[in-house]
Design a protein around this motif. Structure first.
Motif, PDB file in Angstrom:
ATOM      1  N   ARG A   1      25.945  42.877  38.832  1.00  0.00           N
ATOM      2  CA  ARG A   1      26.715  43.687  39.775  1.00  0.00           C
ATOM      3  C   ARG A   1      26.383  45.164  39.580  1.00  0.00           C
ATOM      4  NH1 ARG A   1      30.471  42.720  43.136  1.00  0.00           N
ATOM      5  NH2 ARG A   1      30.829  40.612  42.364  1.00  0.00           N
ATOM      6  N   MET A   2      26.151  45.854  40.696  1.00  0.00           N
ATOM      7  CA  MET A   2      25.883  47.274  40.691  1.00  0.00           C
ATOM      8  C   MET A   2      27.200  48.034  40.847  1.00  0.00           C
ATOM      9  SD  MET A   2      23.192  49.387  43.080  1.00  0.00           S
ATOM     10  CE  MET A   2      22.018  48.031  43.001  1.00  0.00           C
ATOM     11  N   GLU A   3      27.492  48.903  39.876  1.00  0.00           N
ATOM     12  CA  GLU A   3      28.806  49.530  39.828  1.00  0.00           C
ATOM     13  C   GLU A   3      29.070  50.449  41.019  1.00  0.00           C
ATOM     14  OE1 GLU A   3      31.122  48.678  38.017  1.00  0.00           O
ATOM     15  OE2 GLU A   3      30.601  48.385  35.916  1.00  0.00           O
ATOM     16  N   GLU A   4      28.057  51.238  41.446  1.00  0.00           N
ATOM     17  CA  GLU A   4      28.332  52.257  42.463  1.00  0.00           C
ATOM     18  C   GLU A   4      28.828  51.671  43.780  1.00  0.00           C
ATOM     19  OE1 GLU A   4      25.036  54.390  40.088  1.00  0.00           O
ATOM     20  OE2 GLU A   4      25.737  52.355  40.423  1.00  0.00           O
ATOM     21  N   ASP A   5      28.089  50.686  44.305  1.00  0.00           N
ATOM     22  CA  ASP A   5      28.468  50.161  45.624  1.00  0.00           C
ATOM     23  C   ASP A   5      29.049  48.762  45.559  1.00  0.00           C
ATOM     24  OD1 ASP A   5      26.263  48.587  45.135  1.00  0.00           O
ATOM     25  OD2 ASP A   5      25.004  49.511  46.670  1.00  0.00           O
ATOM     26  N   GLY A   6      29.167  48.198  44.351  1.00  0.00           N
ATOM     27  CA  GLY A   6      29.790  46.890  44.199  1.00  0.00           C
ATOM     28  C   GLY A   6      28.909  45.722  44.578  1.00  0.00           C
ATOM     29  N   GLU A   7      27.626  45.967  44.910  1.00  0.00           N
ATOM     30  CA  GLU A   7      26.754  44.860  45.302  1.00  0.00           C
ATOM     31  C   GLU A   7      26.633  43.872  44.146  1.00  0.00           C
ATOM     32  OE1 GLU A   7      22.235  43.837  46.920  1.00  0.00           O
ATOM     33  OE2 GLU A   7      22.670  45.814  46.078  1.00  0.00           O
ATOM     34  N   GLY A   8      26.897  42.596  44.429  1.00  0.00           N
ATOM     35  CA  GLY A   8      26.789  41.558  43.422  1.00  0.00           C
ATOM     36  C   GLY A   8      25.820  40.477  43.845  1.00  0.00           C
ATOM     37  N   VAL A   9      25.089  39.949  42.879  1.00  0.00           N
ATOM     38  CA  VAL A   9      24.089  38.924  43.149  1.00  0.00           C
ATOM     39  C   VAL A   9      24.213  37.823  42.104  1.00  0.00           C
ATOM     40  CG1 VAL A   9      21.614  38.426  43.192  1.00  0.00           C
ATOM     41  CG2 VAL A   9      22.470  40.516  44.263  1.00  0.00           C
ATOM     42  N   HIS A  10      24.193  36.575  42.570  1.00  0.00           N
ATOM     43  CA  HIS A  10      24.114  35.420  41.681  1.00  0.00           C
ATOM     44  C   HIS A  10      22.675  34.928  41.622  1.00  0.00           C
ATOM     45  CE1 HIS A  10      28.470  33.693  41.405  1.00  0.00           C
ATOM     46  NE2 HIS A  10      28.141  34.375  40.350  1.00  0.00           N
ATOM     47  N   ILE A  11      22.189  34.703  40.406  1.00  0.00           N
ATOM     48  CA  ILE A  11      20.936  33.982  40.190  1.00  0.00           C
ATOM     49  C   ILE A  11      21.340  32.609  39.677  1.00  0.00           C
ATOM     50  CG2 ILE A  11      18.725  33.948  38.985  1.00  0.00           C
ATOM     51  CD1 ILE A  11      19.012  36.985  38.639  1.00  0.00           C
TER      52      ILE A  11
ATOM     53  N   PRO B   1      28.540  34.391  33.395  1.00  0.00           N
ATOM     54  CA  PRO B   1      28.077  35.574  32.654  1.00  0.00           C
ATOM     55  C   PRO B   1      27.709  36.694  33.628  1.00  0.00           C
ATOM     56  CG  PRO B   1      27.055  33.582  31.798  1.00  0.00           C
ATOM     57  CD  PRO B   1      27.784  33.185  33.048  1.00  0.00           C
ATOM     58  N   THR B   2      28.235  37.882  33.410  1.00  0.00           N
ATOM     59  CA  THR B   2      28.085  38.972  34.364  1.00  0.00           C
ATOM     60  C   THR B   2      27.578  40.228  33.668  1.00  0.00           C
ATOM     61  OG1 THR B   2      29.869  38.093  35.731  1.00  0.00           O
ATOM     62  CG2 THR B   2      29.262  40.402  36.084  1.00  0.00           C
ATOM     63  N   VAL B   3      26.607  40.869  34.304  1.00  0.00           N
ATOM     64  CA  VAL B   3      26.086  42.157  33.855  1.00  0.00           C
ATOM     65  C   VAL B   3      26.500  43.200  34.887  1.00  0.00           C
ATOM     66  CG1 VAL B   3      24.024  43.494  33.326  1.00  0.00           C
ATOM     67  CG2 VAL B   3      24.119  41.073  32.701  1.00  0.00           C
ATOM     68  N   ARG B   4      27.248  44.201  34.452  1.00  0.00           N
ATOM     69  CA  ARG B   4      27.676  45.285  35.339  1.00  0.00           C
ATOM     70  C   ARG B   4      27.004  46.575  34.875  1.00  0.00           C
ATOM     71  NH1 ARG B   4      32.296  42.159  34.646  1.00  0.00           N
ATOM     72  NH2 ARG B   4      33.298  41.455  36.574  1.00  0.00           N
ATOM     73  N   LEU B   5      26.256  47.204  35.783  1.00  0.00           N
ATOM     74  CA  LEU B   5      25.505  48.402  35.415  1.00  0.00           C
ATOM     75  C   LEU B   5      25.537  49.432  36.533  1.00  0.00           C
ATOM     76  CD1 LEU B   5      22.304  46.781  33.860  1.00  0.00           C
ATOM     77  CD2 LEU B   5      24.069  48.024  32.607  1.00  0.00           C
ATOM     78  N   GLN B   6      25.434  50.696  36.145  1.00  0.00           N
ATOM     79  CA  GLN B   6      25.158  51.743  37.110  1.00  0.00           C
ATOM     80  C   GLN B   6      23.715  51.565  37.628  1.00  0.00           C
ATOM     81  OE1 GLN B   6      27.311  54.281  38.122  1.00  0.00           O
ATOM     82  NE2 GLN B   6      28.916  53.269  36.943  1.00  0.00           N
TER      83      GLN B   6
END
Length: 386
Positions: A312-322, A341-346
């Motif tokens: 998940r991208m912190e700035e715009d909230g875009e999330g993607v599942h692989i 399991p989730t990775v949240r990054l700028q």
């Protein structure tokens, strides 16, 4: 300089060309009085045509052209498997009387929006990390910088190659087509039109050497003491390299080893030393689009894997599942991160997660799968820079 009215920001038009060329070079000459004009430096991307001018974003203050930047479409092929829609950013300027008013920030934000509208999932530029990092760019990727030297020939067969056994390119149509075909056969390349290809090799300061004999066909473009482009048959390419390094030391940038060919192995055999540097400053404009472009590589790396990872991208909230069930990998948008399991990054550290050269810290639960997936290969050819 401050102004009472908000700037008008729009794409360039052919009728802007003459003034634009004067303003951009005038801006650069403020610090470097000997700077060349941009229409002479980049005949492949800077012209008065509607397409080329449409790549510019220009800011006008009270009707005066005040600042601008160029975003050039750079469709790239990576490791022979991934095809990326990339935007190369260059020729960023603010005309001296208008500096200090925040124009460049507004231009960059509008340019980013334009890239997203145009489907450019990734962006590359060269510049100040602190300045551009604020907008999501980060030093990322990995490029091998080799020093090629005649000292590597001391213990092997040392064929003397004379320049008269080679030739230089003079724009001949048949040579151009053969070079274009050889270049596009490389696993790493920027897709160029037949019209664009000779213009790239016509940028000032280059000499293009060709070998065309019983060893095969190959070409090398040199600029100063750097090899900036190469392609063709390995034996023919080796002859050009031996001709060059017998006379002086050369440097060259090579992609990462994934998708490496015998051409890169040949260059490495002639290297007296090498270092590794970031490929450039990268910005992930669309996480979903970027990962989907790399799906063939993700499929290969996750063969037999069962599981799911969310990024998940912190700035715009875009999330993607692989996701994978062992028979194939899917990359899908998501808002649900429960029990996954989730990775949240700028945005900026996200570029390092995807492309290296070193990863940001990720949660322990995601660490094993991110180590399998990343870094993804990427190469930004010197002659693709804008």
């Amino acid at each position: 300089m401050t102004h009472d009215t908000a700037p008008e920001i729009r794409r360039g038009k052919p009728e802007d060309f003459d003034l634009l060329m004067d303003r951009v070079v005038g801006s650069f000459q403020e610090r470097n009085p000997g700077h060349f004009r941009f229409e002479n430096m980049y005949p492949d991307t800077v012209s008065a045509g509607a397409e080329s001018m449409g790549w510019w974003w220009l800011a006008f203050v009270e009707g005066e052209m005040a600042a601008g930047l160029q975003i050039v479409p750079r469709p790239v092929r990576v490791a022979g498997k991934a095809s990326l829609s990339l935007g190369g950013i260059g020729n960023v300027f603010c005309y001296p009387p208008f500096r200090g008013g925040g124009l460049m920030s507004q231009l960059l934000l509008r340019g980013i929006q334009g890239m997203q509208e145009d489907g450019m999932v990734l962006s590359a530029l060269g510049g100040d990390r602190l300045r551009y990092g604020h907008f999501g760019w980060e030093n990322a990727g990995a490029t091998r910088y080799l020093t090629l030297s005649s000292s590597t020939l001391r213990h092997g067969e040392r064929d003397h190659v004379s320049g008269v056994s080679l030739r230089t390119w003079r724009g001949e149509t048949r040579d151009t087509q053969r070079m274009c075909d050889a270049y596009h056969a490389l696993p790493y390349h920027t897709v160029r039109t037949p019209q664009e290809f000779p213009l790239v090799l016509s940028r000032p300061g280059q000499v293009v050497w060709i070998c065309d004999d019983e060893h095969g066909f190959a070409y090398v473009s040199v600029r100063g003491s750097s090899i900036v482009e190469y392609a063709g048959d390995c034996d023919a390419l080796r002859r050009i390299v031996r001709f060059l390094i017998d006379r002086t030391t050369y440097s060259i940038q090579l992609p990462t080893v994934e998708g490496e060919t015998e051409l890169e192995e040949m260059f490495l055999a002639h290297a007296s030393s090498f270092t590794v540097h970031p490929a450039g400053m990268l910005r992930v404009n669309s996480l979903l689009g970027c990962l989907r472009a790399y799906l063939p590589i993700l499929q290969q790396r996750l063969k037999g894997w069962h599981g799911s990872l969310c990024i998940r991208m912190e700035e715009d909230g875009e999330g993607v599942h692989i996701e994978s069930n062992g028979n194939g990998v899917r990359v899908v948008p998501t808002d649900d991160t429960s029990d996954v399991p989730t990775v949240r990054l700028q945005r900026a550290p996200l570029a390092r997660l995807l492309f290296g050269p070193f990863s940001p810290t990720v949660p322990e639960a995601a660490n094993n799968i991110t180590r399998l997936l990343f870094p993804l290969p990427f190469h930004w050819h010197p002659m693709s820079h804008v």
